[in-house]
Design a protein around this motif. Structure first.
Motif, PDB file in Angstrom:
ATOM      1  N   GLY A   2      -5.507   8.564 -14.495  1.00  0.00           N
ATOM      2  CA  GLY A   2      -5.762   7.269 -13.869  1.00  0.00           C
ATOM      3  C   GLY A   2      -4.763   7.024 -12.771  1.00  0.00           C
ATOM      4  N   LEU A   3      -4.999   5.976 -12.061  1.00  0.00           N
ATOM      5  CA  LEU A   3      -4.099   5.616 -10.976  1.00  0.00           C
ATOM      6  C   LEU A   3      -2.881   4.906 -11.541  1.00  0.00           C
ATOM      7  CD1 LEU A   3      -6.653   4.250  -8.359  1.00  0.00           C
ATOM      8  CD2 LEU A   3      -5.561   6.489  -8.391  1.00  0.00           C
ATOM      9  N   SER A   4      -1.718   5.232 -11.024  1.00  0.00           N
ATOM     10  CA  SER A   4      -0.495   4.564 -11.457  1.00  0.00           C
ATOM     11  C   SER A   4      -0.502   3.131 -10.948  1.00  0.00           C
ATOM     12  CB  SER A   4       0.729   5.304 -10.916  1.00  0.00           C
ATOM     13  OG  SER A   4       0.784   5.151  -9.507  1.00  0.00           O
ATOM     14  N   HIS A   5       0.364   2.318 -11.501  1.00  0.00           N
ATOM     15  CA  HIS A   5       0.492   0.917 -11.073  1.00  0.00           C
ATOM     16  C   HIS A   5       0.787   0.848  -9.576  1.00  0.00           C
ATOM     17  CE1 HIS A   5       1.654  -3.245 -10.902  1.00  0.00           C
ATOM     18  NE2 HIS A   5       2.865  -2.913 -10.506  1.00  0.00           N
ATOM     19  N   GLU A   6       1.686   1.715  -9.105  1.00  0.00           N
ATOM     20  CA  GLU A   6       2.046   1.717  -7.690  1.00  0.00           C
ATOM     21  C   GLU A   6       0.849   2.105  -6.826  1.00  0.00           C
ATOM     22  OE1 GLU A   6       3.845   3.321 -10.038  1.00  0.00           O
ATOM     23  OE2 GLU A   6       5.590   2.019 -10.140  1.00  0.00           O
ATOM     24  N   THR A   7       0.078   3.091  -7.274  1.00  0.00           N
ATOM     25  CA  THR A   7      -1.087   3.538  -6.521  1.00  0.00           C
ATOM     26  C   THR A   7      -2.147   2.446  -6.487  1.00  0.00           C
ATOM     27  OG1 THR A   7      -0.629   5.796  -7.201  1.00  0.00           O
ATOM     28  CG2 THR A   7      -2.813   5.367  -6.308  1.00  0.00           C
ATOM     29  N   GLN A   8      -2.351   1.752  -7.613  1.00  0.00           N
ATOM     30  CA  GLN A   8      -3.325   0.659  -7.654  1.00  0.00           C
ATOM     31  C   GLN A   8      -2.923  -0.457  -6.708  1.00  0.00           C
ATOM     32  OE1 GLN A   8      -3.403  -0.413 -11.779  1.00  0.00           O
ATOM     33  NE2 GLN A   8      -4.815   1.226 -12.332  1.00  0.00           N
ATOM     34  N   THR A   9      -1.639  -0.808  -6.699  1.00  0.00           N
ATOM     35  CA  THR A   9      -1.154  -1.857  -5.798  1.00  0.00           C
ATOM     36  C   THR A   9      -1.337  -1.435  -4.348  1.00  0.00           C
ATOM     37  OG1 THR A   9       0.461  -2.589  -7.440  1.00  0.00           O
ATOM     38  CG2 THR A   9       0.855  -3.250  -5.166  1.00  0.00           C
ATOM     39  N   ALA A  10      -1.013  -0.193  -4.045  1.00  0.00           N
ATOM     40  CA  ALA A  10      -1.175   0.306  -2.676  1.00  0.00           C
ATOM     41  C   ALA A  10      -2.632   0.273  -2.254  1.00  0.00           C
ATOM     42  CB  ALA A  10      -0.610   1.720  -2.557  1.00  0.00           C
ATOM     43  N   GLU A  11      -3.526   0.680  -3.128  1.00  0.00           N
ATOM     44  CA  GLU A  11      -4.957   0.664  -2.805  1.00  0.00           C
ATOM     45  C   GLU A  11      -5.451  -0.757  -2.589  1.00  0.00           C
ATOM     46  OE1 GLU A  11      -6.943   3.252  -2.044  1.00  0.00           O
ATOM     47  OE2 GLU A  11      -5.099   4.406  -2.221  1.00  0.00           O
ATOM     48  N   THR A  12      -4.986  -1.695  -3.400  1.00  0.00           N
ATOM     49  CA  THR A  12      -5.373  -3.101  -3.228  1.00  0.00           C
ATOM     50  C   THR A  12      -4.879  -3.623  -1.893  1.00  0.00           C
ATOM     51  OG1 THR A  12      -5.286  -3.438  -5.618  1.00  0.00           O
ATOM     52  CG2 THR A  12      -5.242  -5.409  -4.243  1.00  0.00           C
ATOM     53  N   LEU A  13      -3.627  -3.321  -1.555  1.00  0.00           N
ATOM     54  CA  LEU A  13      -3.075  -3.781  -0.272  1.00  0.00           C
ATOM     55  C   LEU A  13      -3.843  -3.192   0.909  1.00  0.00           C
ATOM     56  CD1 LEU A  13       0.753  -3.647  -0.963  1.00  0.00           C
ATOM     57  CD2 LEU A  13      -0.622  -5.684  -0.535  1.00  0.00           C
ATOM     58  N   ILE A  67       1.117 -11.703  -0.338  1.00  0.00           N
ATOM     59  CA  ILE A  67       0.013 -10.839  -0.757  1.00  0.00           C
ATOM     60  C   ILE A  67       0.542  -9.694  -1.613  1.00  0.00           C
ATOM     61  CG2 ILE A  67      -1.769  -9.242   0.057  1.00  0.00           C
ATOM     62  CD1 ILE A  67      -2.423 -12.242   0.403  1.00  0.00           C
ATOM     63  N   PHE A  68       1.650  -9.096  -1.199  1.00  0.00           N
ATOM     64  CA  PHE A  68       2.246  -8.008  -1.974  1.00  0.00           C
ATOM     65  C   PHE A  68       2.618  -8.502  -3.376  1.00  0.00           C
ATOM     66  CE2 PHE A  68       5.956  -5.614  -3.447  1.00  0.00           C
ATOM     67  CZ  PHE A  68       5.415  -4.339  -3.450  1.00  0.00           C
ATOM     68  N   LEU A  69       3.204  -9.678  -3.452  1.00  0.00           N
ATOM     69  CA  LEU A  69       3.589 -10.243  -4.745  1.00  0.00           C
ATOM     70  C   LEU A  69       2.362 -10.510  -5.613  1.00  0.00           C
ATOM     71  CD1 LEU A  69       5.931 -11.169  -6.488  1.00  0.00           C
ATOM     72  CD2 LEU A  69       5.757 -13.408  -5.420  1.00  0.00           C
ATOM     73  N   GLU A  70       1.313 -11.078  -5.024  1.00  0.00           N
ATOM     74  CA  GLU A  70       0.074 -11.324  -5.775  1.00  0.00           C
ATOM     75  C   GLU A  70      -0.500 -10.022  -6.332  1.00  0.00           C
ATOM     76  OE1 GLU A  70      -2.976 -13.416  -3.617  1.00  0.00           O
ATOM     77  OE2 GLU A  70      -1.591 -15.014  -3.068  1.00  0.00           O
ATOM     78  N   CYS A  71      -0.543  -8.991  -5.497  1.00  0.00           N
ATOM     79  CA  CYS A  71      -1.076  -7.695  -5.943  1.00  0.00           C
ATOM     80  C   CYS A  71      -0.230  -7.121  -7.061  1.00  0.00           C
ATOM     81  CB  CYS A  71      -1.133  -6.708  -4.774  1.00  0.00           C
ATOM     82  SG  CYS A  71      -2.371  -7.110  -3.545  1.00  0.00           S
ATOM     83  N   SER A  72       1.071  -7.239  -6.948  1.00  0.00           N
ATOM     84  CA  SER A  72       1.977  -6.678  -7.958  1.00  0.00           C
ATOM     85  C   SER A  72       1.823  -7.417  -9.283  1.00  0.00           C
ATOM     86  CB  SER A  72       3.421  -6.773  -7.487  1.00  0.00           C
ATOM     87  OG  SER A  72       3.604  -5.986  -6.351  1.00  0.00           O
ATOM     88  N   ILE A  73       1.683  -8.724  -9.235  1.00  0.00           N
ATOM     89  CA  ILE A  73       1.561  -9.522 -10.467  1.00  0.00           C
ATOM     90  C   ILE A  73       0.221  -9.257 -11.152  1.00  0.00           C
ATOM     91  CG2 ILE A  73       1.289 -11.876 -11.352  1.00  0.00           C
ATOM     92  CD1 ILE A  73       3.442 -12.694  -9.271  1.00  0.00           C
TER      93      ILE A  73
END
Length: 193
Positions: free
Chosen positions: A42-53, A184-190
């Motif tokens: 699966g995608l890591s948390h960092e990868t998921q956040t990057a994809e969302t951004l 936006i970065f904070l929202e994606c991370s949370i």
């Protein structure tokens, strides 16, 4: 699933697939076990956040521009930048961008200035020919990269037009700032936690 099974399924040679599997393993999408093969992690948390951004466009997050006219004096512009609590003010004439002015520009101009009530902001603004801007369909990542590359805190969001003389003009539709991108970065991370 073994590398050979994946290569057969994709109808490519195993050697052609080797580098792709190595990259997917390095970024944590796949895991590999000797004598077992590859399996999806699966995608890591960092990868998921990057994809969302990466999915955000400037139009999704732009905020209202704070604008003054070129004839607005230095004093009134200083009052506006602090009452609106922004770092950059756009200078517009008939909704067309003619320049920008930042807090740093205002501080520099006001030092040693005898009468801030008479100096028009057009005397100290950065002219439109030197302004870095983005369009609403640009990605938020592109906007962030421009802010970093050009060391600016805010970018005007514009629509590019050409007038009868084939001169480019920019209609202001909003602004995007480092604060906006940080939110936006904070929202994606949370949301990804």
């Amino acid at each position: 699933m073994t590398g050979s099974e994946i290569a057969d399924f994709l109808e490519v040679s195993r050697s052609a697939l080797r580098s792709d599997l190595a990259v997917l393993t390095m970024i944590g999408v796949l895991d590999a076990r000797p004598n077992v093969g590859y399996y999806y992690v699966g995608l890591s948390h960092e990868t998921q956040t990057a994809e969302t951004l990466k999915s955000y466009k400037v139009r999704d997050v732009l905020s209202q521009a704070v604008v003054v006219s070129p004839n607005t004096n230095l004093y009134d512009t200083i009052v506006t930048i602090f009452t609106e609590d922004v770092g950059t003010i756009l200078v517009c004439e008939e909704s067309y961008l003619v320049g920008v002015v930042s807090r740093k520009d205002l501080l520099r101009a006001s030092m040693g200035q005898t009468d801030a009530h008479t100096m028009p902001i057009s005397m100290i603004m950065t002219p439109v020919s030197k302004v870095i801007a983005v369009e609403a369909d640009d990605s938020l990542v592109e906007a962030a990269q421009k802010m970093i590359d050009y060391e600016v805190d805010c970018l005007p969001v514009v629509v590019r037009e050409e007038d009868d003389d084939s001169k480019k003009r920019f209609t202001v539709v909003g602004r995007v700032s480092k604060t906006t991108i940080t939110k936006i970065f904070l929202e994606c991370s949370i949301h990804e936690v």
